[in-house]
Motif scaffolding. Structure first.
Motif, PDB file in Angstrom:
ATOM      1  N   SER A 153      -3.971 -54.591 -51.156  1.00 34.85           N
ATOM      2  CA  SER A 153      -4.753 -54.968 -50.123  1.00 34.85           C
ATOM      3  C   SER A 153      -6.045 -55.423 -50.641  1.00 34.85           C
ATOM      4  O   SER A 153      -6.860 -56.164 -49.708  1.00 34.85           O
ATOM      5  CB  SER A 153      -4.896 -53.989 -48.995  1.00 34.85           C
ATOM      6  N   ASN A 154      -6.327 -55.314 -51.843  1.00 30.76           N
ATOM      7  CA  ASN A 154      -7.570 -55.894 -52.269  1.00 30.76           C
ATOM      8  C   ASN A 154      -7.193 -56.640 -53.661  1.00 30.76           C
ATOM      9  O   ASN A 154      -6.525 -56.348 -54.405  1.00 30.76           O
ATOM     10  CB  ASN A 154      -8.503 -54.636 -52.810  1.00 30.76           C
ATOM     11  N   PRO A 155      -7.698 -57.869 -53.660  1.00 29.58           N
ATOM     12  CA  PRO A 155      -8.497 -58.588 -52.886  1.00 29.58           C
ATOM     13  C   PRO A 155      -7.851 -59.164 -51.710  1.00 29.58           C
ATOM     14  O   PRO A 155      -6.524 -59.027 -51.784  1.00 29.58           O
ATOM     15  CB  PRO A 155      -9.180 -59.595 -53.756  1.00 29.58           C
ATOM     16  N   GLU A 156      -8.625 -59.568 -50.582  1.00 27.85           N
ATOM     17  CA  GLU A 156      -7.620 -60.100 -49.560  1.00 27.85           C
ATOM     18  C   GLU A 156      -7.037 -61.450 -49.688  1.00 27.85           C
ATOM     19  O   GLU A 156      -5.853 -61.199 -49.343  1.00 27.85           O
ATOM     20  CB  GLU A 156      -9.060 -60.561 -48.634  1.00 27.85           C
ATOM     21  N   LYS A 157      -7.225 -62.137 -50.691  1.00 25.56           N
ATOM     22  CA  LYS A 157      -6.726 -63.316 -51.065  1.00 25.56           C
ATOM     23  C   LYS A 157      -6.034 -63.008 -52.449  1.00 25.56           C
ATOM     24  O   LYS A 157      -7.014 -62.990 -53.487  1.00 25.56           O
ATOM     25  CB  LYS A 157      -7.250 -64.521 -50.873  1.00 25.56           C
ATOM     26  N   LEU A 158      -4.586 -63.066 -52.581  1.00 27.23           N
ATOM     27  CA  LEU A 158      -4.359 -62.568 -53.940  1.00 27.23           C
ATOM     28  C   LEU A 158      -3.876 -64.002 -54.764  1.00 27.23           C
ATOM     29  O   LEU A 158      -3.558 -64.979 -54.245  1.00 27.23           O
ATOM     30  CB  LEU A 158      -3.099 -61.932 -53.820  1.00 27.23           C
ATOM     31  N   ILE A 181       5.637 -64.894 -51.707  1.00 29.56           N
ATOM     32  CA  ILE A 181       4.603 -65.658 -51.820  1.00 29.56           C
ATOM     33  C   ILE A 181       4.572 -66.544 -50.514  1.00 29.56           C
ATOM     34  O   ILE A 181       3.273 -66.876 -49.939  1.00 29.56           O
ATOM     35  CB  ILE A 181       4.577 -66.394 -53.006  1.00 29.56           C
ATOM     36  N   ARG A 182       5.757 -67.339 -49.967  1.00 29.99           N
ATOM     37  CA  ARG A 182       5.395 -68.025 -48.755  1.00 29.99           C
ATOM     38  C   ARG A 182       4.874 -67.292 -47.652  1.00 29.99           C
ATOM     39  O   ARG A 182       4.000 -67.602 -46.799  1.00 29.99           O
ATOM     40  CB  ARG A 182       6.671 -68.336 -48.247  1.00 29.99           C
ATOM     41  N   SER A 183       5.274 -65.851 -47.310  1.00 30.71           N
ATOM     42  CA  SER A 183       4.785 -65.076 -46.351  1.00 30.71           C
ATOM     43  C   SER A 183       3.387 -64.743 -46.482  1.00 30.71           C
ATOM     44  O   SER A 183       2.537 -64.569 -45.486  1.00 30.71           O
ATOM     45  CB  SER A 183       5.656 -63.667 -46.237  1.00 30.71           C
ATOM     46  N   ALA A 184       3.042 -64.472 -47.870  1.00 30.22           N
ATOM     47  CA  ALA A 184       1.644 -64.276 -48.156  1.00 30.22           C
ATOM     48  C   ALA A 184       0.748 -65.296 -47.727  1.00 30.22           C
ATOM     49  O   ALA A 184      -0.467 -65.393 -47.108  1.00 30.22           O
ATOM     50  CB  ALA A 184       1.304 -63.881 -49.539  1.00 30.22           C
ATOM     51  N   TRP A 185       1.280 -66.669 -48.019  1.00 31.50           N
ATOM     52  CA  TRP A 185       0.536 -67.866 -47.674  1.00 31.50           C
ATOM     53  C   TRP A 185       0.380 -67.925 -46.256  1.00 31.50           C
ATOM     54  O   TRP A 185      -0.706 -68.401 -45.770  1.00 31.50           O
ATOM     55  CB  TRP A 185       1.517 -69.196 -48.306  1.00 31.50           C
ATOM     56  N   ARG A 186       1.459 -67.652 -45.518  1.00 35.15           N
ATOM     57  CA  ARG A 186       1.688 -67.824 -44.101  1.00 35.15           C
ATOM     58  C   ARG A 186       0.374 -66.761 -43.365  1.00 35.15           C
ATOM     59  O   ARG A 186      -0.090 -67.319 -42.431  1.00 35.15           O
ATOM     60  CB  ARG A 186       2.811 -67.339 -43.349  1.00 35.15           C
ATOM     61  N   GLU A 187       0.356 -65.808 -43.933  1.00 35.32           N
ATOM     62  CA  GLU A 187      -0.487 -64.618 -43.551  1.00 35.32           C
ATOM     63  C   GLU A 187      -1.935 -64.700 -44.062  1.00 35.32           C
ATOM     64  O   GLU A 187      -2.808 -63.927 -43.878  1.00 35.32           O
ATOM     65  CB  GLU A 187      -0.086 -63.379 -43.596  1.00 35.32           C
ATOM     66  N   ASP A 188      -2.251 -65.882 -44.685  1.00 37.45           N
ATOM     67  CA  ASP A 188      -3.698 -66.252 -45.350  1.00 37.45           C
ATOM     68  C   ASP A 188      -3.892 -65.084 -46.440  1.00 37.45           C
ATOM     69  O   ASP A 188      -5.137 -64.639 -46.263  1.00 37.45           O
ATOM     70  CB  ASP A 188      -4.567 -66.102 -44.193  1.00 37.45           C
ATOM     71  N   ARG A 189      -2.864 -64.433 -47.128  1.00 38.62           N
ATOM     72  CA  ARG A 189      -3.120 -63.504 -48.056  1.00 38.62           C
ATOM     73  C   ARG A 189      -3.198 -64.051 -49.425  1.00 38.62           C
ATOM     74  O   ARG A 189      -3.188 -63.160 -50.312  1.00 38.62           O
ATOM     75  CB  ARG A 189      -2.421 -62.255 -47.802  1.00 38.62           C
ATOM     76  N   LEU A 190      -3.240 -65.344 -49.616  1.00 40.83           N
ATOM     77  CA  LEU A 190      -2.727 -65.949 -50.921  1.00 40.83           C
ATOM     78  C   LEU A 190      -3.991 -66.932 -51.562  1.00 40.83           C
ATOM     79  O   LEU A 190      -4.211 -67.799 -50.651  1.00 40.83           O
ATOM     80  CB  LEU A 190      -1.405 -66.794 -50.951  1.00 40.83           C
ATOM     81  N   GLU A 191      -4.473 -66.738 -52.435  1.00 42.26           N
ATOM     82  CA  GLU A 191      -5.542 -67.678 -52.991  1.00 42.26           C
ATOM     83  C   GLU A 191      -4.537 -68.603 -53.763  1.00 42.26           C
ATOM     84  O   GLU A 191      -4.746 -69.985 -53.350  1.00 42.26           O
ATOM     85  CB  GLU A 191      -6.444 -66.853 -53.676  1.00 42.26           C
TER      86      GLU A 191
END
Ligand code: MRU
Length: 352
Positions: A153-158, A181-191
């Motif tokens: 959960s940390n950092p917010e954008k991975l 990774i696609r799901s993380a991108w969709r949820e704004d969790r991906l740097e």
């Protein structure tokens, strides 16, 4: 929320034939090839026009149906005998990814269970191949969604490192590791994604990077020998890779080079996840040492773009996969949730 997902389907059933994205031509050219015969499907799998464990399973299922349509008899016993020969041909294409064998067995089981006419068996086989394909798509989407629940959960954008291509191209669509990774991108969790280039076939540089670029997912390609350095420089928060076969004890075979990434992740205290459908788990094998490792042609090592890069007289070693021991894996992300490798065995009953 990022919502620019444009689906990539490597295998499409189209007017009695199978349309495959020719993955040997990407990223330079996007071509589809039409496959109408089971022996051509076997060739397409062997030459990696279609590749990636779940995609091979889907392609082989359609290959079984194409083979069934080539059998000219109404005699059930004769039909089943010939269908076994088609199964054997397809089984000989690639030895490591268990999804190939799983899909062929499911198609054969379908044929044996259908007691009606040969005509009906053929209809049921096509339906089963379509089911295998649509189930894989739904499974990958579930893996993606289960995955973001367990990512740090940390950092917010991975910043997520991946190896090889475990994306839409390697599945019915969406992907396993790249699905997370696609799901993380969709949820704004991906740097951003770091994609290992993945020598010798360069699935990371050619395919993973291509998929990311299609959807504007930020991607940085690194050569395989840069991964540990990037971890040391604190550029990576988490590693997510796919798998071709997972043994009952949680050891996981994936593209050659995955094991070294796992060792480097352990040394830097970075979580290392394997994302894969349940159909990738081979409960028949107690440990990863029993997983058959495909050896590829030496040209894949000593040539790049048809030109030799090695000293004449040298010998070559050409394993296409390696096995990451369970103790290096934080968890296996499946469609049913994340499972610690040592707890995999508890789930054996539920999949039989
Ligand atoms: O030799 P390939 O390109 O078929 O190998 C593919 C991989 O190793 C993938 O990482 C694996 O199949 C997982 S695909 C969802």
């Amino acid at each position: 929320m990022n919502s620019n997902f444009s689906p990539i389907y490597p295998v499409i059933w189209q007017d009695g034939r199978v349309s495959l994205i020719d993955q040997t031509r990407l990223p330079e050219e996007y071509n589809r090839v039409l496959i109408g015969r089971s022996d051509d499907m076997a060739k397409a799998i062997k030459t990696m026009i279609v590749r990636g464990a779940p995609a091979i399973g889907v392609a082989a299922a359609y290959g079984m149906y194409l083979g069934a349509m080539e059998i000219d008899t109404n005699d059930r016993a004769k039909f089943l005998k010939h269908l076994e020969e088609v199964a054997n041909l397809l089984r000989q294409t690639r030895p490591t990814a268990v999804n190939l064998f799983w899909a062929i067995s499911r198609m054969l089981r379908t044929a044996y269970e259908e007691t009606d006419s040969v005509e009906n068996i053929k209809d049921t086989l096509l339906k089963t191949a379509k089911d295998i394909q649509s189930e894989d798509l739904a499974t990958c989407q579930a893996i993606g969604d289960r995955g973001i629940e367990v990512l740090p959960s940390n950092p917010e954008k991975l910043r997520i490192l991946t190896h090889c291509n475990a994306g839409a191209l390697a599945t019915a669509g969406y992907g396993t590791a790249l699905g997370v990774i696609r799901s993380a991108w969709r949820e704004d969790r991906l740097e951003k994604v770091y994609a290992d280039e993945t020598r010798p076939r360069l699935q990371g540089a050619k395919l993973t990077a291509w998929e990311c670029v299609q959807e504007n997912i930020p991607v940085t390609v690194i050569t395989d020998n840069m991964a540990a350095h990037c971890m040391q420089q604190k550029m990576i928060d988490v590693v997510v890779v796919g798998a071709d076969r997972i043994a009952a004890n949680g050891d996981a075979a994936n593209k050659i080079g995955t094991y070294s990434v796992a060792i480097a992740a352990k040394a830097h205290n970075i979580p290392f996840y394997v994302a894969a459908p349940f159909s990738t788990i081979d409960f028949e094998l107690n440990n990863g040492g029993l997983i058959p490792i495909e050896q590829r042609d030496a040209t894949e090592v000593f040539e790049i773009n048809n030109s030799s890069i090695c000293a004449k007289g040298a010998e070559f070693y050409t394993p296409a996969f390696d096995v990451t021991p369970a103790e290096l894996i934080t968890a296996i992300i499946t469609e049913k949730g994340a499972i610690k490798p040592e707890e995999l065995i508890k789930h054996k009953i539920t999949v039989q």
